[in-house]
Motif scaffolding. Structure first.
Motif, mmCIF file in Angstrom:
data_model
loop_
_atom_site.group_PDB
_atom_site.id
_atom_site.type_symbol
_atom_site.label_atom_id
_atom_site.label_comp_id
_atom_site.label_asym_id
_atom_site.label_seq_id
_atom_site.Cartn_x
_atom_site.Cartn_y
_atom_site.Cartn_z
ATOM 1 N N GLY A 30 0.813 -1.213 0.000
ATOM 2 C CA GLY A 30 0.000 0.000 0.000
ATOM 3 C C GLY A 30 0.846 1.262 0.000
ATOM 4 O O GLY A 30 0.542 2.232 -0.715
ATOM 5 N N TYR A 31 1.917 1.251 0.782
ATOM 6 C CA TYR A 31 2.826 2.397 0.878
ATOM 7 C C TYR A 31 3.477 2.687 -0.481
ATOM 8 O O TYR A 31 3.495 3.830 -0.943
ATOM 9 C CB TYR A 31 3.878 2.096 1.940
ATOM 10 C CG TYR A 31 5.023 3.075 2.013
ATOM 11 C CD1 TYR A 31 4.870 4.307 2.641
ATOM 12 C CD2 TYR A 31 6.266 2.756 1.472
ATOM 13 C CE1 TYR A 31 5.923 5.197 2.719
ATOM 14 C CE2 TYR A 31 7.324 3.640 1.551
ATOM 15 C CZ TYR A 31 7.148 4.857 2.167
ATOM 16 O OH TYR A 31 8.206 5.740 2.243
ATOM 17 N N LEU A 32 4.004 1.648 -1.124
ATOM 18 C CA LEU A 32 4.648 1.819 -2.426
ATOM 19 C C LEU A 32 3.637 2.220 -3.500
ATOM 20 O O LEU A 32 3.962 2.988 -4.414
ATOM 21 C CB LEU A 32 5.362 0.534 -2.832
ATOM 22 C CG LEU A 32 6.574 0.133 -1.978
ATOM 23 C CD1 LEU A 32 7.150 -1.198 -2.450
ATOM 24 C CD2 LEU A 32 7.650 1.218 -2.034
ATOM 25 N N ALA A 33 2.408 1.712 -3.391
ATOM 26 C CA ALA A 33 1.369 2.064 -4.361
ATOM 27 C C ALA A 33 1.048 3.556 -4.294
ATOM 28 O O ALA A 33 0.902 4.221 -5.335
ATOM 29 C CB ALA A 33 0.114 1.237 -4.100
ATOM 30 N N VAL A 34 0.959 4.099 -3.074
ATOM 31 C CA VAL A 34 0.682 5.534 -2.917
ATOM 32 C C VAL A 34 1.817 6.367 -3.502
ATOM 33 O O VAL A 34 1.583 7.357 -4.213
ATOM 34 C CB VAL A 34 0.478 5.878 -1.424
ATOM 35 C CG1 VAL A 34 0.393 7.387 -1.228
ATOM 36 C CG2 VAL A 34 -0.782 5.221 -0.888
ATOM 37 N N LEU A 35 3.067 5.974 -3.234
ATOM 38 C CA LEU A 35 4.211 6.722 -3.757
ATOM 39 C C LEU A 35 4.290 6.636 -5.285
ATOM 40 O O LEU A 35 4.587 7.632 -5.952
ATOM 41 C CB LEU A 35 5.512 6.194 -3.142
ATOM 42 C CG LEU A 35 5.718 6.441 -1.643
ATOM 43 C CD1 LEU A 35 7.098 5.962 -1.211
ATOM 44 C CD2 LEU A 35 5.551 7.917 -1.293
ATOM 45 N N MET A 36 4.012 5.461 -5.837
ATOM 46 C CA MET A 36 4.055 5.301 -7.292
ATOM 47 C C MET A 36 2.964 6.126 -7.973
ATOM 48 O O MET A 36 3.199 6.760 -9.015
ATOM 49 C CB MET A 36 3.906 3.827 -7.664
ATOM 50 C CG MET A 36 5.167 3.000 -7.479
ATOM 51 S SD MET A 36 6.546 3.582 -8.489
ATOM 52 C CE MET A 36 5.883 3.362 -10.148
ATOM 53 N N LEU A 37 1.775 6.137 -7.392
ATOM 54 C CA LEU A 37 0.687 6.952 -7.945
ATOM 55 C C LEU A 37 1.034 8.437 -7.869
ATOM 56 O O LEU A 37 0.735 9.200 -8.800
ATOM 57 C CB LEU A 37 -0.615 6.670 -7.189
ATOM 58 C CG LEU A 37 -1.281 5.321 -7.461
ATOM 59 C CD1 LEU A 37 -2.461 5.099 -6.515
ATOM 60 C CD2 LEU A 37 -1.740 5.229 -8.911
ATOM 61 N N THR A 38 1.662 8.835 -6.763
ATOM 62 C CA THR A 38 2.084 10.233 -6.607
ATOM 63 C C THR A 38 3.138 10.593 -7.638
ATOM 64 O O THR A 38 3.094 11.667 -8.254
ATOM 65 C CB THR A 38 2.643 10.466 -5.195
ATOM 66 O OG1 THR A 38 1.664 10.086 -4.227
ATOM 67 C CG2 THR A 38 3.006 11.928 -4.993
ATOM 68 N N LEU A 39 4.110 9.704 -7.835
ATOM 69 C CA LEU A 39 5.181 9.939 -8.810
ATOM 70 C C LEU A 39 4.630 10.055 -10.225
ATOM 71 O O LEU A 39 4.892 11.040 -10.934
ATOM 72 C CB LEU A 39 6.201 8.801 -8.726
ATOM 73 C CG LEU A 39 7.296 8.779 -9.805
ATOM 74 C CD1 LEU A 39 8.195 9.999 -9.664
ATOM 75 C CD2 LEU A 39 8.110 7.497 -9.726
ATOM 76 N N CYS A 40 3.872 9.056 -10.637
ATOM 77 C CA CYS A 40 3.335 9.043 -12.005
ATOM 78 C C CYS A 40 2.358 10.198 -12.238
ATOM 79 O O CYS A 40 2.402 10.866 -13.279
ATOM 80 C CB CYS A 40 2.643 7.708 -12.277
ATOM 81 S SG CYS A 40 3.754 6.282 -12.229
ATOM 82 N N GLY A 41 1.504 10.448 -11.247
ATOM 83 C CA GLY A 41 0.542 11.536 -11.381
ATOM 84 C C GLY A 41 1.215 12.892 -11.444
ATOM 85 O O GLY A 41 0.849 13.746 -12.265
ATOM 86 N N GLY A 42 2.217 13.098 -10.573
ATOM 87 C CA GLY A 42 2.929 14.380 -10.560
ATOM 88 C C GLY A 42 3.664 14.645 -11.854
ATOM 89 O O GLY A 42 3.603 15.760 -12.403
ATOM 90 N N LEU A 43 4.376 13.653 -12.366
ATOM 91 C CA LEU A 43 5.121 13.826 -13.620
ATOM 92 C C LEU A 43 4.178 14.014 -14.805
ATOM 93 O O LEU A 43 4.453 14.805 -15.712
ATOM 94 C CB LEU A 43 6.036 12.624 -13.856
ATOM 95 C CG LEU A 43 7.225 12.480 -12.900
ATOM 96 C CD1 LEU A 43 8.002 11.205 -13.202
ATOM 97 C CD2 LEU A 43 8.157 13.693 -12.987
ATOM 98 N N TYR A 44 3.072 13.275 -14.804
ATOM 99 C CA TYR A 44 2.121 13.385 -15.927
ATOM 100 C C TYR A 44 1.475 14.769 -15.964
ATOM 101 O O TYR A 44 1.368 15.390 -17.030
ATOM 102 C CB TYR A 44 1.045 12.309 -15.796
ATOM 103 C CG TYR A 44 -0.019 12.408 -16.866
ATOM 104 C CD1 TYR A 44 0.234 11.958 -18.161
ATOM 105 C CD2 TYR A 44 -1.268 12.953 -16.570
ATOM 106 C CE1 TYR A 44 -0.745 12.066 -19.148
ATOM 107 C CE2 TYR A 44 -2.241 13.062 -17.553
ATOM 108 C CZ TYR A 44 -1.976 12.615 -18.839
ATOM 109 O OH TYR A 44 -2.942 12.729 -19.809
ATOM 110 N N ILE A 45 1.044 15.264 -14.812
ATOM 111 C CA ILE A 45 0.373 16.563 -14.756
ATOM 112 C C ILE A 45 1.304 17.680 -15.205
ATOM 113 O O ILE A 45 0.914 18.594 -15.935
ATOM 114 C CB ILE A 45 -0.158 16.826 -13.335
ATOM 115 C CG1 ILE A 45 -1.303 15.868 -13.014
ATOM 116 C CG2 ILE A 45 -0.628 18.270 -13.186
ATOM 117 C CD1 ILE A 45 -1.750 15.895 -11.579
ATOM 118 N N GLN A 46 2.573 17.608 -14.781
ATOM 119 C CA GLN A 46 3.503 18.693 -15.068
ATOM 120 C C GLN A 46 4.105 18.635 -16.469
ATOM 121 O O GLN A 46 4.518 19.665 -17.011
ATOM 122 C CB GLN A 46 4.636 18.695 -14.045
ATOM 123 C CG GLN A 46 4.180 18.986 -12.628
ATOM 124 C CD GLN A 46 5.325 19.210 -11.683
ATOM 125 O OE1 GLN A 46 5.959 20.270 -11.659
ATOM 126 N NE2 GLN A 46 5.629 18.203 -10.889
#
Length: 296
Positions: A30-46
């Motif tokens: 769960g911890y890694l899933a949250v970080l991966m979603l944050t990483l992918c989402g942040g890079l995609y948005i920017q």
């Protein structure tokens, strides 16, 4: 040759049981899933509108990802630690634990070490995610080490708070609630107070630095210390947010170093208080003194 180094029995037992527990694996996933979603989402948005990842995109995502990780660690650690002693009471095994040859301090440090080991596992498991971003940013090795240290120290600090309330209250849920209230006041309290003062300052045209009024209160906030460390590594100033008082450098000791020193000292004191709290002879002596006073 046999290894003569002895591990804390409580820590050894907790590590054995936690490694076989499915919840431990689910926590890491769960911890890694949250970080991966944050990483992918942040890079995609920017970077979606330009079709490539730039250094500024990586820096923005890195800051947000580090904040998310720090928040997760600060939330998970007291959750694990606040049931360390109270769960023993609920299972009616605390008296058995207290009758062993172990000192009360060893019991507390063993329980805290077991909680901290899970947090360290989470930090280590997330290393590849941050290595990917660091290849774009270029933070030096010393900066990475400082970020790792403040994460571990903060996890130990909030874990010690959870352990203390676990010794103070019989129910785990009550210990957890009081742990979060205390952590909120230490983490977020200074930020909210300074933000309110900033608004009051601009609305009324008053010339003063909010950080000067709550200078030491800001320094004890792990959240502020963490942000100061991250921004200093990236060359970003916090002067506009908290004032110049957070940019101190006395004999090489910066504001985030003072925050780390405070957390270490506070952790030691909290652990000693928790060890004193589980001493059954202390309560019996107190009751004996009360009965003696009544007879007199």
């Amino acid at each position: 040759m046999r290894n003569n180094v002895k591990m804390n029995p409580v820590l050894k037992k907790e590590l054995r049981t936690s490694m076989r527990n499915v919840r431990g694996s689910l926590l890491v996933i769960g911890y890694l899933a949250v970080l991966m979603l944050t990483l992918c989402g942040g890079l995609y948005i920017q970077s979606s509108y330009r079709g490539m990842i730039t250094k500024n995109d990586a820096i923005g995502t890195f800051i947000f990802l580090m904040i998310v990780q720090f928040a997760l660690i600060s939330i998970i650690s007291p959750t694990i630690a606040s049931g360390a002693i109270s769960s023993e009471r609920e299972k009616q095994t605390l008296d058995i634990l207290l009758t062993t040859d172990m000192s009360f301090l060893s019991i507390i440090t063993g329980k805290l070490g077991a909680s901290l080991s899970k947090i360290i596992l989470l930090i280590i498991s997330s290393t590849p995610i941050f290595v990917f971003l660091l290849s774009y940013i270029g933070i030096n090795t010393l900066g990475i080490f400082g970020i790792l240290i403040i994460n571990i120290v903060a996890a130990t600090f909030v874990g010690a708070i959870g352990i203390y309330y676990s010794t103070r209250f019989k129910k785990t849920i009550v210990a957890t609630v009081f742990s979060y209230i205390t952590i909120f006041l230490i983490y977020v309290g200074p930020v909210i107070m300074c933000a309110m003062l900033q608004v009051y300052k601009y609305n009324n045209g008053i010339q003063f630095d909010p950080a000067k009024q709550f200078y030491w209160y800001l320094l004890i906030s792990p959240a502020v210390g963490f942000m100061t460390l991250i921004f200093s590594q990236l060359g970003i100033s916090l002067t506009e947010i908290f004032g110049k008082t957070l940019e101190i450098n006395f004999l090489g000791i910066t504001s985030y170093m003072i925050t780390i020193i405070f957390m270490i000292i506070a952790t030691i004191l909290i652990i000693l208080l928790a060890a004193r709290k589980i001493d059954p002879t202390r309560k019996k002596q107190h009751l004996f003194n009360l009965k003696k006073e009544k007879k007199i």
